[in-house]
Design an enzyme around this catalytic site. Structure first.
Site, PDB file in Angstrom:
ATOM      1  N   LEU A 138       0.472  -1.223   0.061  1.00 59.56           N
ATOM      2  CA  LEU A 138       0.130  -0.008   0.329  1.00 59.56           C
ATOM      3  C   LEU A 138       0.881   0.866   0.504  1.00 59.56           C
ATOM      4  O   LEU A 138       0.222   2.235  -0.418  1.00 59.56           O
ATOM      5  CB  LEU A 138      -0.830  -0.163   1.379  1.00 59.56           C
ATOM      6  N   GLY A 139       1.914   1.394   0.132  1.00 55.47           N
ATOM      7  CA  GLY A 139       2.819   2.212   0.748  1.00 55.47           C
ATOM      8  C   GLY A 139       3.481   2.049   1.248  1.00 55.47           C
ATOM      9  O   GLY A 139       4.088   0.670   2.129  1.00 55.47           O
ATOM     10  N   GLY A 189       7.034   5.725   8.233  1.00 55.09           N
ATOM     11  CA  GLY A 189       8.403   5.873   8.302  1.00 55.09           C
ATOM     12  C   GLY A 189       9.075   4.798   9.118  1.00 55.09           C
ATOM     13  O   GLY A 189      10.702   5.268   9.215  1.00 55.09           O
ATOM     14  N   VAL A 197       3.939  -0.842   4.714  1.00 56.03           N
ATOM     15  CA  VAL A 197       2.915  -1.547   4.288  1.00 56.03           C
ATOM     16  C   VAL A 197       1.805  -2.342   3.350  1.00 56.03           C
ATOM     17  O   VAL A 197       2.110  -1.902   2.571  1.00 56.03           O
ATOM     18  CB  VAL A 197       1.448  -0.480   5.122  1.00 56.03           C
ATOM     19  N   LYS A 207       1.968  -3.269   8.780  1.00 59.10           N
ATOM     20  CA  LYS A 207       2.892  -2.998   8.917  1.00 59.10           C
ATOM     21  C   LYS A 207       4.892  -3.678   9.278  1.00 59.10           C
ATOM     22  O   LYS A 207       4.059  -4.045  10.175  1.00 59.10           O
ATOM     23  CB  LYS A 207       2.919  -1.296   9.511  1.00 59.10           C
ATOM     24  N   ASP A 220       5.869  11.837  11.899  1.00 60.73           N
ATOM     25  CA  ASP A 220       5.866  11.458  10.384  1.00 60.73           C
ATOM     26  C   ASP A 220       4.320  11.885  10.174  1.00 60.73           C
ATOM     27  O   ASP A 220       4.463  11.289   9.159  1.00 60.73           O
ATOM     28  CB  ASP A 220       6.000  10.708  10.306  1.00 60.73           C
TER      29      ASP A 220
END
Ligand SMILES: *[C@@H]1O[C@H](CO)[C@@H](O)[C@H](O)[C@H]1NC(C)=O
Ligand SMILES: *[C@@H]1O[C@H](CO)[C@@H](O)[C@H](O)[C@H]1NC(C)=O
Ligand SMILES: *[C@@H]1O[C@H](CO)[C@@H](O)[C@H](O)[C@H]1NC(C)=O
Ligand SMILES: *[C@@H]1O[C@H](CO)[C@@H](O)[C@H](O)[C@H]1NC(C)=O
Ligand SMILES: *[C@@H]1O[C@H](CO)[C@@H](O)[C@H](O)[C@H]1NC(C)=O
Ligand SMILES: *[C@@H]1O[C@H](CO)[C@@H](O)[C@H](O)[C@H]1NC(C)=O
Ligand SMILES: *[C@@H]1O[C@H](CO)[C@@H](O)[C@H](O)[C@H]1NC(C)=O
Ligand SMILES: *[C@@H]1O[C@H](CO)[C@@H](O)[C@H](O)[C@H]1NC(C)=O
Ligand SMILES: *[C@@H]1O[C@H](CO)[C@@H](O)[C@H](O)[C@H]1NC(C)=O
Ligand SMILES: *[C@@H]1O[C@H](CO)[C@@H](O)[C@H](O)[C@H]1NC(C)=O
Ligand SMILES: *[C@@H]1O[C@H](CO)[C@@H](O)[C@H](O)[C@H]1NC(C)=O
Ligand SMILES: *[C@@H]1O[C@H](CO)[C@@H](O)[C@H](O)[C@H]1NC(C)=O
Length: 816
Positions: free
Chosen positions: A507-508, A511, A515, A529, A626
């Site tokens: 998903l991305g 920090g 994920v 995560k 973040d």
């Protein structure tokens, strides 16, 4: 058998660890025991009649858990007799005998008198400075004093086996500021003993301070914390599972707890589940009830728990029939069906007059009760209760007496039982987001059932249906919620769920690691995560941290569902947010049209509330570090949820600033003092929040933005427009007609206040929320940080460039 512990002698340790035998004496007179006293390996845990303990001697419990003797606290010049943990490095005193009558020199003597009283004498003049007995105490024939491994010092009669259970005297009945496991906090109604906390004046002075916390039994019992006579905080009544006002008191792995209420006793008690754990509950000198846990690895006491103390805990803040909800601004509102008693004062933020029924009651038989959910139950000092009645009987009883204003069950456990009635105004109600108690409040016939189930966007108070038809907040469901152990998921489960962490599921990048989207076997969608493996954090610390984080619950935070610790992997499992990140809306040409101004404003407020919760209202002080558009996820109703706070830095109670050599964060959102020196504080987050606000208003990335004419970045551009009074030019084109100009201007203004260069100039999140919600004038912002008059290049040059759709977080940066 306990009797044959072969050493029955009384040995007393010298402070210097040198052991001497002072006196050998039989405890069990009827047994002939061979004297082995000289080589006795045990420390004495007992003191016999007429025996004296001097300054340089102590009594030590059988398993060496606790020690009793004279001590001098911290910087004090006074000497006291107390009990402390034997094996902890610094004397942590859990009980003090003569807290208000110290000795000023070392010539003190502690004696168990022949009558069975423990007395402290000033040896220089023979005066008694403290005694466990007073004129009303009966004497004990052959007294023995013993320090138990629970930390209790008891005096009992020799030869009576059972007398240890019910001793003639025990220090546990005379609490100072500490509640140890197994102690009873509350009342022995037969003996008239009221065990309560009294704070110490300071860490160096155990004298009774101004704060007390005791169980008030004038109505249905509740704990009341006072400063002198003034009430500071109420726990709310025990509801069968916990106190109504301390929803954080939950079953846990360390200790269990009970509340006992019968004709003989009323008390709260906790007991260890893991006996290796060292924990105590203390009323601190500043009046805070704190639960501390000894950390073996850090060799220090750490906070396990302290009741949430937000503004809404201040006693009766919103006046009678008012309800306090910390997620609202202002926090006070009238319960549904009620209105401010003094609208003028209410508008001027003076809530003391509280609220009254919108339609006054007149003892009409058609009056009835509406159900209010998720509350902290009101002050019970003038309540009445019966623990065996049913809710139906309870309603009948309340209805039959016109001065009865509300009722509920005393015990919500199981199907609910008991009856608790209130008479007169309802004081000190708080509204929770979830897991609060249910209260049935008397209203006029015309208000009956005049309820709405819908939670309006700004309409804060949760108010749900009528008693008979209401299922969703049924107390029965509550007991399940209480059991909040965080599920531990297996690595193999997550491998399956995420298709072996396939790129397609990614998903991305947060920090602290990538994920992934996952689907559990039962179809539940999750976000996993996977923490970067560079972390040096120990497993134990990680677990503790995760457990603490799992307690963070706020509607503007993404919910943690579980974690996984296996081999070198550490993973956090969050609820999955189908609408993805805010970035996919505001920075996308077509999607951004879906976000009109009211929605954007709603998102701004939501982020502010979530951040306030992290900074202030949660028990941990959390700095996100973040905060950025892509870390704001949107649920299906476009409610913002802050994500990635999982491994953010949590601060202990009073710590406000810290330094790190590992700067995490994202360029464009990082405050200058953080990017530069690695210094971070809640104001670092406030800065990022300011950037976020400007980005949401403008629909452009601070980082990507370069003004065509003057080359300013977004902050610089906004600052320029603000100075010229043309801030509205900043507004995203797509917003068109939907904007509420004053609200937009206010948001930009607050955003600029947040990005001021000096952290001390930036507002706290409390004032941000206040400023956004009010109409008063705002202070002028000073020049923002990272605003380079001529060029935007300075700072950003050479930074990692990420693809335009994926803002990378910088996880390491060689700080100074
Ligand atoms: C108690 O102790 C004192 C002094 O230590 C001694 O004079 C006295 O005889 C003792 N009394 C008894 C009954 O042992
Ligand atoms: C303890 O102190 C007393 C007086 O302060 C002294 O007489 C005695 O010798 C000391 N005892 C030891 C074992 O040091
Ligand atoms: C004596 O002690 C009892 C309980 O131990 C207490 O209730 C009472 O107030 C005390 N009396 C005096 C005069 O201190
Ligand atoms: C305690 O109360 C006294 C009298 O009200 C006051 O003078 C003192 O400052 C208070 N102490 C603390 C620590 O609040
Ligand atoms: C608490 O735990 C202790 C030790 O496991 C156990 O003996 C006790 O019965 C428990 N008490 C309650 C109220 O669950
Ligand atoms: C023990 O006391 C020393 C000196 O006062 C202090 O530096 C240290 O932090 C204390 N340790 C703990 C665990 O409180
Ligand atoms: C409580 O209610 C029950 C059932 O109505 C009744 O039998 C009992 O006497 C009541 N107890 C008290 C103390 O009023
Ligand atoms: C109603 O309750 C109040 C408070 O308990 C009591 O004083 C009063 O007598 C009751 N009235 C009736 C009619 O029962
Ligand atoms: C509360 O209700 C539960 C379930 O019915 C019961 O087990 C428990 O004993 C009750 N507690 C009290 C204090 O009555
Ligand atoms: C229901 O409540 C609303 C405000 O909350 C009020 O305006 C309305 O008059 C009430 N309806 C009735 C029937 O009382
Ligand atoms: C618990 O709540 C669910 C809905 O959230 C409901 O379907 C269920 O019936 C409730 N269970 C009980 C025991 O009330
Ligand atoms: C998952 O991927 C890793 C390498 O990316 C591989 O070593 C492992 O065997 C895979 N596991 C499964 C169950 O497919």
């Amino acid at each position: 058998m306990f009797l044959f512990k072969y050493c029955k002698s009384v040995t007393i340790y010298r402070m210097m660890e040198e052991r001497i035998v002072i006196k050998a004496k039989l405890i069990f007179g009827f047994l002939i025991v061979i004297y082995t006293s000289i080589t006795c390996p045990f420390a004495a845990d007992t003191v016999s009649a007429n025996q004296t303990v001097r300054y340089n001697e102590t009594i030590i419990s059988a398993q060496e858990s606790f020690e009793l003797g004279f001590f001098r606290p911290g910087k004090s010049m006074n000497f006291y007799v107390g009990i402390w943990y034997k094996n902890l490095p610094n004397k942590t005193v859990v009980w003090v005998a003569n807290r208000n009558t110290p000795l000023t020199h070392t010539s003190g003597e502690l004696t168990l008198t022949l009558q069975g009283a423990l007395v402290i004498r000033d040896a220089t003049n023979g005066h008694v400075v403290w005694s466990s007995a007073n004129s009303s105490t009966t004497s004990v024939k052959k007294p023995i004093g013993q320090l138990l491994d629970t930390g209790n010092f008891i005096i009992y009669e020799e030869g009576e086996g059972i007398s240890q259970e019910d001793p003639k005297w025990q220090s546990f009945d005379f609490m100072t500021d500490t509640l140890l496991p197994g102690m009873k906090f509350g009342w022995n109604l037969i003996k008239g003993i009221d065990r309560h906390f009294t704070s110490c004046k300071s860490v160096d002075d155990p004298a009774a301070g101004n704060f007390t916390s005791r169980i008030d039994i004038s109505g249905y019992p509740e704990v009341i914390l006072r400063d002198g006579q003034e009430i500071l905080f109420r726990s709310g009544p025990w509801n069968g599972l916990s106190f109504s006002g301390t929803p954080n008191l939950k079953p846990n792995q360390y200790f269990n707890f009970t509340f006992v209420l019968n004709e003989k006793e009323i008390y709260y008690q906790y007991n260890l589940i893991q006996t290796s754990v060292i924990t105590r509950l203390v009323l601190s000198p500043s009046g805070r009830p704190e639960r501390l846990l000894w950390s073996e690895s850090k060799q220090e006491w750490s906070f396990y728990d302290a009741p949430e103390t937000d503004a809404c805990d201040q006693y009766a803040l919103c006046g009678p029939f008012g309800s306090c909800n910390i997620q609202n601004s202002p926090a006070c509102s009238c319960l549904k069906g009620f209105e401010p008693r003094s609208p003028h004062q209410w508008r001027n933020i003076d809530w003391s007059q509280g609220c009254r029924h919108s339609i006054p009651l007149d003892c009409d038989p058609a009056e009835g009760f509406n159900k209010y959910s998720n509350l902290k139950l009101p002050d019970t000092r003038e309540s009445w209760y019966n623990q065996t009645m049913t809710l139906v009987e309870c309603e009948k009883m309340c209805k039959s007496n016109c001065s009865c204003t509300a009722y509920t069950n005393t015990n919500i456990s199981g199907t609910g039982s008991g009856c608790l009635l209130w008479f007169g105004p309802l004081m000190d109600i708080k509204t929770y987001a979830e897991n609060g108690d249910t209260l049935y409040i008397r209203v006029s016939a015309s208000e009956l059932g005049n309820v709405s189930n819908k939670r309006t966007r700004r309409g804060p108070l949760q108010f749900t249906g009528t008693p008979e038809h209401e299922q969703e907040n049924d107390p029965e469901n509550k007991s399940d919620d209480e059991d909040l152990e965080l599920p531990l998921l297996g690595l193999s489960t997550l491998v399956t769920a995420t298709n072996n962490f396939s790129v397609d599921n990614k998903l991305g990048e947060g920090g602290f690691g990538p994920v992934y989207k996952g689907v559990l076997e039962d179809g539940q969608e999750i976000a996993v995560k996977r923490l970067a493996q560079t972390s040096t954090q120990g497993l134990h610390e990680f677990k503790n941290e995760v457990i603490s984080i799992s307690k963070l619950q706020h509607r503007n935070l993404v919910k943690l569902l579980g974690c996984c610790i296996e081999r070198a992997e550490k993973m956090l499992i969050y609820e999955y947010m189908p609408n993805k990140g805010l970035d996919s809306f505001i920075f996308d040409r077509s999607q951004s049209k879906l976000l009109d101004w009211p929605t954007r404003y709603h998102i701004i407020i939501g982020i502010a509330r979530g951040l306030l919760y992290l900074h202030q209202d949660s028990r941990l002080r959390i700095i996100h570090r973040d905060l950025k558009v892509s870390n704001i996820l949107l649920d299906k109703d476009m409610n913002p949820k802050i994500s990635d706070f999982g491994m953010a830095r949590s601060f202990g109670g009073n710590q406000i600033e810290a330094n790190t050599n590992r700067v995490v964060g994202t360029y464009g959102y990082m405050a200058p003092e953080y990017a530069g020196d690695g210094t971070f504080s809640i104001k670092t987050d406030v800065y990022s929040f300011g950037v976020l606000v400007l980005e949401i208003v403008c629909g452009e990335k601070n980082r990507g933005f370069t003004h065509k004419e003057h080359g300013h970045n977004l902050i610089g551009h906004a600052w320029g427009l603000h100075k010229e009074g043309t801030s509205l030019e900043l507004v995203a084109k797509c917003l068109g007609e939907s904007i509420d100009a004053p609200q937009v201007l206010r948001s930009i203004h607050v955003g600029l206040l947040c990005v001021q260069r000096h952290p001390e100039d930036r507002p706290t999140m409390t004032s941000v929320i206040h400023m956004l919600g009010s109409e008063g004038s705002l202070p002028s912002p000073k020049e923002p940080g990272f605003y380079f008059g001529e060029s935007t290049q300075g700072f950003y040059e050479g930074s990692y460039e990420a693809s335009s759709t994926n803002e990378l977080s910088i996880t390491t940066l060689n700080g100074r």
